[in-house]
Design an enzyme around this catalytic site. Structure first.
Site, PDB file in Angstrom:
ATOM      1  N   ARG A  16       0.857  -1.205   0.000  1.00 12.97           N
ATOM      2  CA  ARG A  16       0.000   0.000   0.000  1.00 12.97           C
ATOM      3  C   ARG A  16       0.886   1.245   0.000  1.00 12.97           C
ATOM      4  NH1 ARG A  16      -1.573  -0.566   6.431  1.00 12.97           N
ATOM      5  NH2 ARG A  16       0.230   0.593   7.183  1.00 12.97           N
ATOM      6  N   ASP A  62       9.193  -9.867   5.387  1.00  9.98           N
ATOM      7  CA  ASP A  62       9.342  -9.093   6.618  1.00  9.98           C
ATOM      8  C   ASP A  62      10.776  -8.588   6.590  1.00  9.98           C
ATOM      9  OD1 ASP A  62       9.944  -8.148   9.133  1.00  9.98           O
ATOM     10  OD2 ASP A  62       8.829  -9.704  10.202  1.00  9.98           O
ATOM     11  N   ASN A  89      11.614   0.693   1.120  1.00 11.13           N
ATOM     12  CA  ASN A  89      10.485   1.580   1.405  1.00 11.13           C
ATOM     13  C   ASN A  89       9.758   1.231   2.703  1.00 11.13           C
ATOM     14  OD1 ASN A  89       7.988   3.336   0.565  1.00 11.13           O
ATOM     15  ND2 ASN A  89       7.171   1.266   0.861  1.00 11.13           N
ATOM     16  N   TYR A 159      11.302   8.143  15.792  1.00 15.22           N
ATOM     17  CA  TYR A 159      11.117   7.945  14.348  1.00 15.22           C
ATOM     18  C   TYR A 159      12.175   8.773  13.605  1.00 15.22           C
ATOM     19  CZ  TYR A 159       8.931   8.302   9.718  1.00 15.22           C
ATOM     20  OH  TYR A 159       8.692   8.279   8.360  1.00 15.22           O
ATOM     21  N   THR A 196      -1.138   8.849   3.439  1.00 13.78           N
ATOM     22  CA  THR A 196      -1.153   7.388   3.391  1.00 13.78           C
ATOM     23  C   THR A 196      -1.620   6.927   4.769  1.00 13.78           C
ATOM     24  OG1 THR A 196       1.084   7.243   4.271  1.00 13.78           O
ATOM     25  CG2 THR A 196       0.897   7.316   1.875  1.00 13.78           C
TER      26      THR A 196
HETATM   27  N1  LIG Z   1       3.500   9.086   4.814  1.00  8.55           N
HETATM   28  C1  LIG Z   1       4.385  10.000   5.181  1.00  8.55           C
HETATM   29  O1  LIG Z   1       4.016  11.113   5.573  1.00  8.55           O
HETATM   30  C2  LIG Z   1       5.869   9.711   5.103  1.00  8.55           C
HETATM   31  C3  LIG Z   1       6.740  10.785   5.256  1.00  8.55           C
HETATM   32  C4  LIG Z   1       8.111  10.549   5.200  1.00  8.55           C
HETATM   33  C5  LIG Z   1       8.591   9.276   4.984  1.00  8.55           C
HETATM   34  N2  LIG Z   1       7.719   8.243   4.845  1.00  8.55           N
HETATM   35  C6  LIG Z   1       8.288   6.906   4.651  1.00  8.55           C
HETATM   36  O2  LIG Z   1       7.816   6.336   3.445  1.00  8.55           O
HETATM   37  C7  LIG Z   1       7.777   4.914   3.544  1.00  8.55           C
HETATM   38  C8  LIG Z   1       6.416   4.400   3.109  1.00  8.55           C
HETATM   39  O3  LIG Z   1       5.457   4.914   4.003  1.00  8.55           O
HETATM   40  P1  LIG Z   1       3.895   5.071   3.678  1.00  8.55           P
HETATM   41  O4  LIG Z   1       3.526   6.460   4.016  1.00  8.55           O
HETATM   42  O5  LIG Z   1       3.587   4.515   2.341  1.00  8.55           O
HETATM   43  O6  LIG Z   1       3.321   4.153   4.864  1.00  8.55           O
HETATM   44  P2  LIG Z   1       2.304   2.919   4.876  1.00  8.55           P
HETATM   45  O7  LIG Z   1       2.123   2.615   6.322  1.00  8.55           O
HETATM   46  O8  LIG Z   1       1.126   3.201   4.048  1.00  8.55           O
HETATM   47  O9  LIG Z   1       3.158   1.789   4.161  1.00  8.55           O
HETATM   48  C9  LIG Z   1       4.221   1.162   4.787  1.00  8.55           C
HETATM   49  C10 LIG Z   1       4.262  -0.269   4.299  1.00  8.55           C
HETATM   50  O10 LIG Z   1       5.368  -0.910   4.959  1.00  8.55           O
HETATM   51  C11 LIG Z   1       4.935  -2.202   5.345  1.00  8.55           C
HETATM   52  N3  LIG Z   1       5.727  -2.721   6.431  1.00  8.55           N
HETATM   53  C12 LIG Z   1       5.736  -2.343   7.744  1.00  8.55           C
HETATM   54  N4  LIG Z   1       6.556  -3.136   8.449  1.00  8.55           N
HETATM   55  C13 LIG Z   1       7.086  -4.026   7.583  1.00  8.55           C
HETATM   56  C14 LIG Z   1       8.014  -5.099   7.698  1.00  8.55           C
HETATM   57  N5  LIG Z   1       8.532  -5.421   8.877  1.00  8.55           N
HETATM   58  N6  LIG Z   1       8.348  -5.762   6.581  1.00  8.55           N
HETATM   59  C15 LIG Z   1       7.810  -5.447   5.384  1.00  8.55           C
HETATM   60  N7  LIG Z   1       6.927  -4.467   5.210  1.00  8.55           N
HETATM   61  C16 LIG Z   1       6.568  -3.761   6.297  1.00  8.55           C
HETATM   62  C17 LIG Z   1       3.477  -2.008   5.752  1.00  8.55           C
HETATM   63  O11 LIG Z   1       2.778  -3.245   5.806  1.00  8.55           O
HETATM   64  C18 LIG Z   1       2.999  -1.051   4.665  1.00  8.55           C
HETATM   65  O12 LIG Z   1       2.511  -1.757   3.534  1.00  8.55           O
HETATM   66  C19 LIG Z   1       8.141   4.594   4.998  1.00  8.55           C
HETATM   67  O13 LIG Z   1       9.495   4.233   5.100  1.00  8.55           O
HETATM   68  C20 LIG Z   1       7.896   5.908   5.709  1.00  8.55           C
HETATM   69  O14 LIG Z   1       8.644   6.039   6.903  1.00  8.55           O
HETATM   70  C21 LIG Z   1       6.370   8.430   4.886  1.00  8.55           C
END
Ligand SMILES: NC(=O)c1ccc[n+]([C@@H]2O[C@H](COP(=O)([O-])OP(=O)(O)OC[C@H]3O[C@@H](n4cnc5c(N)ncnc54)[C@H](O)[C@@H]3O)[C@@H](O)[C@H]2O)c1
Length: 266
Positions: A16, A62, A89, A159, A196
């Site tokens: 996702r 994982d 990611n 974080y 997200t």
């Molecule tokens: N959304 C934001 O505002 C934002 C901002 C800065 C950085 N990020 C970074 O972007 C990346 C993606 O985030 P997102 O916003 O799409 O979040 P999200 O929560 O929608 O997606 C994260 C995905 O990582 C998966 N995940 C979690 N733990 C896992 C594991 N142990 N093994 C495999 N998969 C695992 C989840 O199941 C999920 O599908 C992350 O690294 C996040 O820290 C997000």
């Protein structure tokens, strides 16, 4: 521009959010993609929605498990002959202050956000090196850091610490691989607040901290910190990832691409 024809990518956490959108854009750009995640049902659905078995497949991953990484890299190699692109990611959010977080929560956060990036990088190197030989611009790793990995965070210090680690790991990995002549470019991307599941978790956590539990108000506050006048959407970041992974970024390594609507320009 930004074409990925003939390339094979593995994206962690791509069931996702930003990862899923990246998978979709990579297939659109001509790549074949392995979607790795712990969310198996959603991951399979995402793969089906993106393409046929010939372009997008799901593999349980994982990121804290060495065995799972080997299986995911093995799946890419068995199916499509190797790996050109790794996107680290997968990530998790912890909206707790230093005094509130338990040691267990800290270990879990580090396991996913830091150990996951280290393991993926380490275990993908042989395959990325091999495929780099056939490509004038080599292979590519893109790491998901954050604006919270560039500056400190009043609200989410732990974080932020993990994302700061990803920022410098990216630069050090880029330098180590360049020194060794591996021809693997390593870059990071630094999103602002993106809508997200994780973005929503940050609003909920902030609403709790403000003491009102008003998630909409917390969202408005987050929006007001983005000079561009809106929050980000997954495609804003996915486009940056596709660029960094493509040969158009062939002279970039050890760099951080900030995609934050002006948040950190202030
Ligand atoms: N959304 C934001 O505002 C934002 C901002 C800065 C950085 N990020 C970074 O972007 C990346 C993606 O985030 P997102 O916003 O799409 O979040 P999200 O929560 O929608 O997606 C994260 C995905 O990582 C998966 N995940 C979690 N733990 C896992 C594991 N142990 N093994 C495999 N998969 C695992 C989840 O199941 C999920 O599908 C992350 O690294 C996040 O820290 C997000």
């Amino acid at each position: 521009m930004n074409r990925l024809d003939g390339k094979v990518a593995l994206i962690s956490g791509a069931a996702r959010g930003i990862g899923a959108e990246t998978a979709r854009l990579m297939v659109e750009a001509g790549a074949r993609v392995v979607i790795g995640d712990i969310l198996e049902e959603l991951g399979r659905e995402t793969a089906r929605a993106i393409g046929t078995d010939a372009s997008a497949v799901f593999q349980r991953l994982d990121v804290t498990s060495e065995e799972d990484w080997n299986a995911a890299i093995g799946a890419a190699t068995a199916r499509w002959g190797g790996l050109d692109i790794l996107v680290n990611n997968a990530g998790m959010f912890l909206g707790k202050g230093i005094e509130e977080a338990s040691l267990e929560e800290w270990h879990r956060l580090c396991a996913v956000n830091l150990t996951g990036v280290f393991l993926g990088t380490k275990l993908a190197v042989p395959s990325l090196r091999e495929r780099a030989k056939a490509n004038p611009h080599g292979s590519a790793i893109v790491n998901l850091a954050s604006v919270a990995g560039l500056v400190g965070s009043q609200l989410d210090p732990l974080y932020s610490m993990t994302k700061g680690g990803v920022t410098l790991f990216t630069k050090s990995a880029a330098l180590e691989f360049a020194r060794k002549g591996y021809r693997i470019r390593v870059n990071s991307i630094h999103p602002g607040v993106i809508q997200t599941d994780m973005g929503q978790q940050t609003f909920v956590s902030r609403a709790r901290k403000i003491g009102t539990n008003d998630v909409d108000a917390a969202r408005q506050i987050a929006l007001s910190t983005h000079p561009i006048g809106r929050l980000g959407v997954p495609t804003d970041i996915a486009k940056g990832i596709v660029f960094l992974a493509s040969d158009d970024a062939g002279f970039m390594t050890g760099a951080g691409l900030v995609v934050d609507g002006g948040l950190t320009a202030q």
